[in-house]
Design an enzyme around this catalytic site. Sequence first.
Site, PDB file in Angstrom:
ATOM      1  N   GLU A  12     -21.749 -19.683  11.497  1.00  0.00           N
ATOM      2  CA  GLU A  12     -23.083 -20.293  11.495  1.00  0.00           C
ATOM      3  C   GLU A  12     -23.291 -21.198  12.706  1.00  0.00           C
ATOM      4  OE1 GLU A  12     -21.741 -20.212   7.088  1.00  0.00           O
ATOM      5  OE2 GLU A  12     -20.840 -20.220   9.087  1.00  0.00           O
ATOM      6  N   LEU A  19       8.886  -4.396  13.121  1.00  0.00           N
ATOM      7  CA  LEU A  19       7.867  -4.896  12.197  1.00  0.00           C
ATOM      8  C   LEU A  19       6.921  -5.880  12.891  1.00  0.00           C
ATOM      9  CD1 LEU A  19       9.945  -5.353   8.910  1.00  0.00           C
ATOM     10  CD2 LEU A  19       8.595  -3.380   9.636  1.00  0.00           C
ATOM     11  N   GLY A  63      11.068   1.457   2.027  1.00  0.00           N
ATOM     12  CA  GLY A  63      11.576   2.707   1.502  1.00  0.00           C
ATOM     13  C   GLY A  63      10.971   3.061   0.155  1.00  0.00           C
ATOM     14  N   ALA A  94       8.644   0.573  -6.781  1.00  0.00           N
ATOM     15  CA  ALA A  94       8.679  -0.566  -7.694  1.00  0.00           C
ATOM     16  C   ALA A  94       7.364  -1.327  -7.684  1.00  0.00           C
ATOM     17  CB  ALA A  94       9.836  -1.488  -7.325  1.00  0.00           C
TER      18      ALA A  94
END
Length: 354
Positions: free
Chosen positions: A46, A198, A287, A293
């Site tokens: 803004e 990563l 993996g 999971a």
Amino acid sequence: MAHALRLAERGMHTTQPNPRVGCVIARGETVLGTGWHPKAGEPHAEVFALREAGEAARGATAYVTLEPCAHHGRTPPCADALIAAGVSRVVIAHEDPFTEVDGKGIEKLRAAGIHVQTGLMRDAAHELNIGFFSRIQRGLPWVRVKLAMSLDGRTALADGSSKWITGEAARADGQRWRARASAILSGSGTVLADNPQLTVRLPGDAPFVPPLRAIIDTHLRTPAGFHVLDDRAPTVLMHAADAVVPAHLRDVPRTAIRHEEGKGLDLRAALHWLAQHDVNEVHVEAGPVLCGALLAEGLADELLIYVAPVLLGNSARPMLHLPPLDDMASRWKLQTIDRRQVGDDTRLLMRPAA
């Protein structure tokens, strides 16, 4: 509002942990000023739009993708700036659930006699900041599991070789998804097998906030000299409380997470810790065990799947390790949110069906 949303997207890789916000000041169809929030600590959307509009903002309409803030944080309240500028109407796509705002910005604007409307392109505004809303409202980050697989559902050969299943375009696209995340989550199995960096690698000098590398390393097995321990991005190792800390990991940021023998770390607790540390979106590159999971425990909010037009055969590794089902009624159902071609590969964005 569509213009404001496009402006907000410019902060896709830089606003962490703040939400991505865009603003347009207009009178009728004439745009007077535009702005977007570039990163935490800098002025909000803004403010930039009002600076560009100047005195022309008086009596105009402000289109904002998220409710203007009403509190003094690292910057002054945007609601006050809109009031001082004399806008007559504010159109808001989505309310801000953050405790310090949560309707207070709307109340302040209305108390000043400004006409306020909400809900225009609300769904698009929610998608833009889906991780921010998840962290504030659920106390958990938005978890996106990235998978690259062959047409027969395999992610690597039997010996673990996976470079490269997908093409260059898909890999570049994956980097952009990394860049929008607050954290990249992986497991010690992937770290030991692949020694991944990563990190985010974008073309040119495109700006981004380096995502935190969060490694599920229950027994602190990450070897010295591995990429995740370098200084190219911050790293935290998430481990069991009774894990023995090797000398080379004593100065590495770590956090102990609840652990049950035979079941591994409490993944929900790990994600809750990340949310408490301002992580909005988690990009999972791991993996089949960790990815499976997360899905089985209801912690994977969406799957980002790249499907390559190749076949790897039955001996190759499966996409996910999931518990066996007793019947077809128990199968995991997914909803396709987006499907598109990226080079020679197909990209699917899918979410578990309610």
